[in-house]
Design a protein around this motif. Structure first.
Motif, short mmCIF file in Angstrom:
data_model
loop_
_atom_site.label_atom_id
_atom_site.label_comp_id
_atom_site.label_asym_id
_atom_site.label_seq_id
_atom_site.Cartn_x
_atom_site.Cartn_y
_atom_site.Cartn_z
N ASP A 17 26.13 -6.68 22.71
CA ASP A 17 24.73 -7.05 22.50
C ASP A 17 23.88 -6.70 23.71
N SER A 18 24.06 -5.49 24.23
CA SER A 18 23.39 -5.14 25.48
C SER A 18 23.08 -3.67 25.58
N VAL A 19 21.98 -3.37 26.28
CA VAL A 19 21.65 -2.00 26.64
C VAL A 19 22.63 -1.48 27.68
N PHE A 20 23.24 -2.37 28.43
CA PHE A 20 24.18 -1.97 29.48
C PHE A 20 25.54 -1.65 28.86
N ASN A 21 25.55 -0.67 27.98
CA ASN A 21 26.75 -0.24 27.27
C ASN A 21 26.59 1.23 26.95
N ASP A 22 27.59 2.02 27.29
CA ASP A 22 27.50 3.46 27.09
C ASP A 22 27.57 3.89 25.64
N ASP A 23 27.78 2.96 24.70
CA ASP A 23 27.75 3.40 23.31
C ASP A 23 26.33 3.63 22.83
N ASN A 24 25.34 3.14 23.59
CA ASN A 24 23.92 3.41 23.32
C ASN A 24 23.44 2.96 21.94
N ILE A 25 24.08 1.97 21.37
CA ILE A 25 23.59 1.42 20.11
C ILE A 25 22.29 0.67 20.34
N HIS A 26 22.25 -0.15 21.37
CA HIS A 26 21.04 -0.87 21.73
C HIS A 26 20.20 0.00 22.67
N SER A 27 18.95 0.18 22.33
CA SER A 27 18.05 0.93 23.20
C SER A 27 16.85 0.09 23.63
N VAL A 28 16.71 -1.09 23.03
CA VAL A 28 15.68 -2.05 23.42
C VAL A 28 16.39 -3.24 24.05
N LEU A 29 15.91 -3.69 25.19
CA LEU A 29 16.57 -4.77 25.91
C LEU A 29 16.72 -6.01 25.04
N THR A 30 17.90 -6.59 25.06
CA THR A 30 18.23 -7.74 24.24
C THR A 30 18.00 -9.04 25.00
N SER A 31 18.17 -10.16 24.31
CA SER A 31 18.06 -11.46 24.97
C SER A 31 19.12 -11.61 26.04
N PHE A 32 20.31 -11.08 25.79
CA PHE A 32 21.35 -11.10 26.82
C PHE A 32 20.91 -10.34 28.06
N ASP A 33 20.32 -9.16 27.86
CA ASP A 33 19.86 -8.35 28.98
C ASP A 33 18.80 -9.10 29.79
N MET A 34 17.87 -9.73 29.11
CA MET A 34 16.82 -10.47 29.80
C MET A 34 17.39 -11.66 30.56
N LEU A 35 18.43 -12.27 30.01
CA LEU A 35 19.09 -13.37 30.72
C LEU A 35 19.77 -12.85 31.99
N ILE A 36 20.38 -11.70 31.90
CA ILE A 36 21.00 -11.09 33.09
C ILE A 36 19.93 -10.81 34.15
N LEU A 37 18.78 -10.30 33.74
CA LEU A 37 17.71 -10.02 34.69
C LEU A 37 17.12 -11.32 35.26
N ARG A 38 17.01 -12.35 34.44
CA ARG A 38 16.51 -13.64 34.94
C ARG A 38 17.46 -14.18 36.01
N ALA A 39 18.76 -14.06 35.77
CA ALA A 39 19.73 -14.51 36.78
C ALA A 39 19.64 -13.65 38.04
N THR A 40 19.40 -12.37 37.86
CA THR A 40 19.29 -11.46 39.02
C THR A 40 18.19 -11.91 39.96
N TYR A 41 17.10 -12.44 39.43
CA TYR A 41 15.97 -12.83 40.26
C TYR A 41 15.88 -14.35 40.45
N ALA A 42 16.99 -15.03 40.25
CA ALA A 42 17.05 -16.46 40.53
C ALA A 42 16.87 -16.69 42.03
N PRO A 43 16.19 -17.76 42.43
CA PRO A 43 15.96 -18.02 43.86
C PRO A 43 17.24 -18.27 44.65
N GLU A 44 18.32 -18.60 43.96
CA GLU A 44 19.58 -18.85 44.68
C GLU A 44 20.22 -17.57 45.19
N LEU A 45 19.79 -16.42 44.68
CA LEU A 45 20.37 -15.14 45.09
C LEU A 45 19.43 -14.39 46.02
N ARG A 46 20.01 -13.48 46.77
CA ARG A 46 19.21 -12.62 47.67
C ARG A 46 20.00 -11.35 47.93
#
Length: 469
Positions: free
Chosen positions: A232-261
């Motif tokens: 369920d992700s654009v981060f997959n070389d099968d290229n079925i998904h080409s529009v960012l999914t809710s999973f992808d947006m959750l990964i990006l939200r975690a990437t920019y969490a204040p706990e990380l740097r």
């Protein structure tokens, strides 16, 4: 996201996304190859488009609600680490990187397609609302964290062969990229993301431009790796998904969490992730986590060859190897479905029985899970085309019609138009002339977004029509 294995993308580049044959829906090669039992015709005849085919205005997708991921937080944390601490090439990264602070974005280029601005605005809205990323657009002449530059496909191919679009660190223009030292373009040397550029061809269909925006900006902001196991992700070389999914947006939200740097190690990020995910995704707390089955390198190699530009015999043999490995591993996931799908498409022109068996198996695997319904829609297109070419018009109608909602939900206009054109041809053969005309007219608006030029739209329509002859 993966180019042919016969070529390597330049250091620091994003491998081609929309050159993948599944996304482009190669009706001219794969689907027409399935018509071997039909009366022979020359390629020119097969692609001849009726001059009287009037095209309606291009259709575009409107914002739609996204289905939230049902994953456990433990599985999301595992995938986050595997996505963020490796490259597609297999190289590992020893530090976590992201932009620190507000992110600015600009668009440059001699010719900027009209659709780019609309699709970019939609995407940036999602970054802000779904991923919580502070990102804004600035003037083309202003300094920016991210530069999107348009250029011709020929220009891109000369510097980055076999790529559809690329993202490059530490540069802000095509000119700078062309003259940069290779070492300075390596993601392994990035300590903190400060400026980078995304290069997109100006002369490709609107859907492909949008897909480039989603895939390259997702990598510009977040993970640098792809995982075949993700359904369920654009981060997959099968290229079925080409529009960012809710999973992808959750990964990006975690990437920019204040706990990380930037600069944190894998162990440090792993220690912080459970708390981050429990906070931003409470629905994933306490859910069951399926164990991960590693992807053997031999399977990845076989899949890459099957998707590549080698001979048909070589690619088909690679797909057979991928299926053998998938069966040996006991997979029933997206990797198994993808193996059968590749084999089915490649067997159409030489072994119709094997093509049917493989596509039916791929469809069975994909249709069994809601998270792979978009995958099933791609397989349905192939199965419907086979049915149409074999004059099984009722089956062609039922198969294509059943997949249309999934293609629309995936915002894949090329797939949607192809399914609708196939449905229309089947309806016409069943004597439902008025219904066929209505579906065909509706399909052409989507085809203009998915395939681009009027000439290409007419050619695609003619190719699918030729299947029914």
């Amino acid at each position: 996201m993966t180019p042919s294995p016969m070529r390597t993308a330049p250091a620091g580049s994003r491998r081609g996304a929309v050159t993948h044959p599944i996304l482009r829906l190669l009706v001219s090669t794969v689907l027409l190859a399935g018509c071997m039992s039909a009366p022979s015709r020359t390629p020119d005849t097969a692609r001849a488009a009726p001059a009287s085919l009037d095209l309606p205005p291009m259709k575009i997708f409107s914002p739609a609600p996204r289905q939230s991921t049902s994953r456990s937080n433990a599985s999301i944390a595992r995938d986050f680490l595997d996505l963020s601490f490796a490259l597609e090439t297999g190289a590992t990264l020893d530090r976590f990187t992201r932009f620190e602070g507000p992110i600015t974005l600009r668009i440059t280029g001699e010719r900027i397609p009209a659709s780019l601005g609309y699709d970019l605005s939609r995407l940036m809205d999602r970054f802000r609302t779904e991923a919580g990323i502070e990102i804004s657009r600035v003037a083309a002449t202003a300094p920016a964290s991210i530069t999107i530059e348009t250029l011709t496909q020929a220009e891109l191919s000369r510097r980055a062969p076999n790529t559809a679009c690329i993202v490059v660190p530490n540069v802000s223009s095509w000119q700078e990229f062309r003259h940069a030292r290779r070492a300075s373009l390596s993601w392994t040397q990035v300590e903190r993301r400060e400026r980078l550029a995304v290069f997109i061809p100006e002369n490709i269909p609107p859907q492909e431009i949008r897909d480039c925006l989603h895939e390259e900006l997702a990598q510009a902001l977040g993970p640098l790796n792809d995982l075949y196991r993700l359904p369920d992700s654009v981060f997959n070389d099968d290229n079925i998904h080409s529009v960012l999914t809710s999973f992808d947006m959750l990964i990006l939200r975690a990437t920019y969490a204040p706990e990380l740097r930037s600069g944190m190690t894998r162990a440090q990020v792993a220690a912080a992730l459970p708390g981050i995910l429990d906070r931003i995704h409470p629905a994933g707390v306490g859910r069951a986590t399926d164990p991960v089955q590693p992807t053997p390198p031999d399977w990845t190699t076989a899949a890459l060859i099957a998707m590549g530009d080698g001979s048909l015999a070589q690619r088909r043999r690679a797909a057979e190897i991928a299926v053998t490995i998938a069966r040996h591993e006991g997979w029933s996931d997206t990797r198994a479905g993808f193996s059968w799908f590749l084999l089915g498409r490649l067997a159409v022109s030489s072994d119709r029985a094997q093509a049917h068996l493989a596509l039916d198996e791929a469809y069975r695997i994909y249709a069994a899970r809601p998270e792979t319904r978009f995958h099933a829609a791609h397989v349905a297109m192939q199965r419907a085309a086979l049915a149409l070419s074999e004059h099984r018009y009722e089956a062609a109608y039922e198969i294509s019609a059943s997949a249309i909602d999934a293609a629309r939900d995936a915002e894949n206009a090329a797939l949607l138009a192809s399914l609708m054109l196939t449905e229309s041809e089947a309806l016409a053969k069943l004597g439902r002339t008025q219904d066929a005309r209505s579906v065909r007219l509706d399909s052409l608006g989507w085809a203009r977004y998915g395939f681009g030029s009027d000439e290409e739209v007419r050619a695609r329509a003619a190719e699918i029509a030729a299947l029914a002859r």
